[in-house]
Design a protein around this motif. Structure first.
Motif, PDB file in Angstrom:
ATOM      1  N   ILE A 188       0.862  -1.191   0.000  1.00  0.00           N
ATOM      2  CA  ILE A 188       0.000   0.000   0.000  1.00  0.00           C
ATOM      3  C   ILE A 188       0.896   1.238   0.000  1.00  0.00           C
ATOM      4  N   ILE A 189       0.612   2.191  -0.902  1.00  0.00           N
ATOM      5  CA  ILE A 189       1.293   3.488  -0.890  1.00  0.00           C
ATOM      6  C   ILE A 189       0.235   4.558  -0.643  1.00  0.00           C
ATOM      7  N   GLU A 190       0.261   5.132   0.542  1.00  0.00           N
ATOM      8  CA  GLU A 190      -0.788   6.059   1.001  1.00  0.00           C
ATOM      9  C   GLU A 190      -0.182   6.964   2.069  1.00  0.00           C
ATOM     10  N   ASP A 191      -0.295   8.295   1.892  1.00  0.00           N
ATOM     11  CA  ASP A 191       0.363   9.196   2.834  1.00  0.00           C
ATOM     12  C   ASP A 191      -0.405   9.365   4.144  1.00  0.00           C
ATOM     13  N   GLU A 192      -1.694   9.065   4.151  1.00  0.00           N
ATOM     14  CA  GLU A 192      -2.471   9.179   5.381  1.00  0.00           C
ATOM     15  C   GLU A 192      -2.452   7.831   6.097  1.00  0.00           C
ATOM     16  N   LYS A 193      -1.701   7.751   7.181  1.00  0.00           N
ATOM     17  CA  LYS A 193      -1.482   6.473   7.850  1.00  0.00           C
ATOM     18  C   LYS A 193      -2.774   5.823   8.361  1.00  0.00           C
ATOM     19  N   PRO A 194      -3.733   6.583   8.911  1.00  0.00           N
ATOM     20  CA  PRO A 194      -4.990   5.934   9.314  1.00  0.00           C
ATOM     21  C   PRO A 194      -5.714   5.292   8.130  1.00  0.00           C
ATOM     22  N   SER A 195      -5.690   5.958   6.964  1.00  0.00           N
ATOM     23  CA  SER A 195      -6.313   5.391   5.770  1.00  0.00           C
ATOM     24  C   SER A 195      -5.588   4.139   5.323  1.00  0.00           C
ATOM     25  N   ALA A 196      -4.252   4.154   5.416  1.00  0.00           N
ATOM     26  CA  ALA A 196      -3.468   2.978   5.029  1.00  0.00           C
ATOM     27  C   ALA A 196      -3.774   1.793   5.941  1.00  0.00           C
TER      28      ALA A 196
END
Length: 251
Positions: free
Chosen positions: A5-13
């Motif tokens: 997963i590449i996602e800057d918002e850690k809660p979303s990741a």
């Protein structure tokens, strides 16, 4: 199946990771920026499948693919509107619109598994997708906004707007007359409604109108400070990762 997963918002990741675990898909790692992703791909075996956000904390995720030759299949997790999503479909790339729905996620993973025998033939032209995101075909942009002022509605033409900004969880427009008005929308939604030759998102909080810029000043950490005709707050700053694109936009 190797998945990242590449996602800057850690809660979303983390939420996406839990959703994948619920359908028996194990995530190997989570990355949160362009820089971190490039470093990881340089030292690790590339995955079979990437869940990829577009807007990361230090730039667009397309920058990863401009540096690293990646052949992995991609499922985008994005807030872009239907025009961008159509572009992804044409290039055989799955997408999930945020907030991600459990059923949509399972369908996307099933689609990927169904085409596994042809995985080696997947060819993604990220430059073409990037152009379509910036200049989608046949898009109609906002010409005016309807603003509620007390019991009345006020129409504001787009050429009267100096900037759009977010503050205290609200989204505002600021006019050439020096007035600001609360909008019933978000900056993310405006991203797809504003003419890109006229409005540029200089950071997470601001869109500026090119016709309202009266001065640009070098700022700390290789950033730029924008001076507008009437809006006189000090926080109109072009983010460092957006300076090059901003300069290209000006020309």
């Amino acid at each position: 199946m190797k998945v990242i997963i590449i996602e800057d918002e850690k809660p979303s990741a983390r939420r996406l990771q839990r959703m994948l675990e619920a359908i028996d898909v194990k995530t190997e790692t989570m990355l949160h920026s362009v820089e971190e992703s490039i470093a990881w791909f340089n030292t690790n075996e590339h995955p079979d499948l990437i869940f990829l956000d577009i807007q990361l904390s230090d730039g667009l995720s397309f920058e990863i693919f401009e540096t690293i030759d990646i052949k992995s299949a991609i499922i985008f997790t994005t807030a872009y509107d239907e025009y961008a999503l159509q572009a992804f479909k044409l290039n055989s790339i799955d997408y999930l619109l945020k907030p991600i729905d459990d059923e949509d996620l399972e369908i996307a993973v099933t689609k990927y598994k169904a085409r596994l025998p042809q995985k080696t033939s997947i060819a993604l032209d990220f430059e073409d997708i990037k152009k379509l995101l910036v200049n989608p075909i046949d898009r109609v942009y906002k010409k005016r906004f309807s603003i509620k002022v007390g019991q009345h509605l006020k129409l504001i033409n787009i050429d009267e707007v100096e900037c759009f900004y977010s503050e205290n969880k609200g989204t505002y427009l600021y006019t050439s007359e020096g007035r600001n008005y609360l909008l019933d929308t978000t900056l993310e939604a405006l991203q797809n409604e504003l003419e890109p030759e006229t409005f540029f998102r200089i950071n997470r909080k601001f869109f500026v109108n090119i016709n309202a810029i009266k001065d640009m000043v070098s700022y700390t950490n290789s950033r730029l400070q924008i001076k507008l005709n009437n809006y006189n707050e000090d926080d109109v700053i072009v983010a460092r990762e957006r300076v090059k694109e901003f300069k290209d936009w000006l020309s």
